[in-house]
Design an enzyme around this catalytic site. Structure first.
Site, short mmCIF file in Angstrom:
data_model
loop_
_atom_site.label_atom_id
_atom_site.label_comp_id
_atom_site.label_asym_id
_atom_site.label_seq_id
_atom_site.Cartn_x
_atom_site.Cartn_y
_atom_site.Cartn_z
N VAL A 145 60.96 51.45 38.54
CA VAL A 145 59.89 51.00 37.54
C VAL A 145 59.79 49.41 37.76
O VAL A 145 58.51 48.90 37.67
CB VAL A 145 60.63 50.69 36.14
CG1 VAL A 145 60.16 49.92 35.04
CG2 VAL A 145 60.88 52.30 35.60
N LYS A 146 60.81 48.59 38.37
CA LYS A 146 60.50 47.38 38.52
C LYS A 146 59.13 46.95 39.71
O LYS A 146 58.66 45.92 39.58
CB LYS A 146 61.71 46.46 39.19
CG LYS A 146 62.33 47.04 40.53
CD LYS A 146 63.56 46.36 40.85
CE LYS A 146 64.05 46.87 41.90
NZ LYS A 146 65.22 46.35 42.49
#
Length: 250
Positions: free
Chosen positions: A127-128
């Site tokens: 996600v990051k």
């Protein structure tokens, strides 16, 4: 010089000056520095200057040299893989997957062989993400399975089969003795043997040492090089799995 022919630039335009770094298996002393300059001269650097030398462990020295070369670059003869698909937003990717596939697009990622460097695959999948872009886990219409590091080829094939993968993403950072090429060929051969063409997922590899022109030779569908972003990968997946199929059906 006119048109597509250019010369390297260092201090002033067209002066042909370049900087080069390398390591020699010798301890750092005056003889080692002389050897570095001799190598630079043999490589065509006219009056090379040694600008940096540093001992790198027992019996190895790292060098940086600076000098003039006579070689020119013909831009018209340069071969690269241009992006041949539109760059979509996360919203556009999600919409197309939901409307056209009517199910989540399944992606399986891993570092195969002995490669334990997950920075690349994590940057694309987690996600990051990277450089301000969210990874593929952020896309709500993508189902992402990140197997992590040191995954064997049989394990990857089995995971792709179990997850009904539409695409398999493999990152390879370890390149000593062309390990990335050997691993990729082994992977593509395993998928060809395990699955018929109609059920085979897209095979995508990435890493800093891959040549993007080697897709056919390595038996994969796409090679992404240094600097690739999650958005580029997501856009490519939609292009290959949805857009091209829709165009072929017309």
């Amino acid at each position: 010089m006119t048109g597509t022919v250019v010369r390297p630039y260092g201090d002033t335009t067209g002066d042909g000056m370049v900087q080069m770094s390398f390591t020699l298996p010798v301890a750092h002393d005056k003889r080692a520095e002389g050897a570095a300059l001799q190598l630079a001269a043999k490589m065509g650097m006219d009056a090379a200057m040694l600008v940096h030398a540093q001992q790198m462990g027992d019996g190895f020295t790292f060098f940086v040299v600076y000098g003039r070369v006579t070689h020119l670059v013909d831009l018209s003869a340069v071969q690269v893989v241009e992006r041949d698909f539109p760059l979509l937003t996360a919203k556009e990717v999600n919409t197309l997957v939901k409307q056209r596939m009517r199910r989540k697009l399944s992606v399986v990622g891993a570092c195969i062989g002995t490669d334990a460097h997950t920075v690349g695959i994590d940057a694309i999948l987690n996600v990051k993400g990277i450089a301000g872009e969210k990874g593929l886990e952020y896309y709500r219409e993508l189902k992402v399975t990140n197997l992590g590091a040191q995954v064997s080829v049989p394990e990857l094939v089995e995971a792709a089969r179990a997850e009904k993968a539409d695409a398999v993403l493999v990152s390879q950072v370890v390149t000593q003795r062309d390990a990335h090429l050997q691993n990729t060929r082994e992977m593509s051969a395993a998928f060809r043997e395990a699955l018929p063409a109609a059920k085979r997922p897209l095979l995508i590899v990435g890493g800093p040492r891959f040549d993007e022109l080697m897709t056919s030779e390595l038996g994969v569908d796409r090679i992404f090089g240094r600097g690739t972003t999650p958005r580029e990968v997501a856009s490519y997946l939609v292009h290959e799995l949805i857009t091209k199929k829709a165009e072929a059906a017309v």
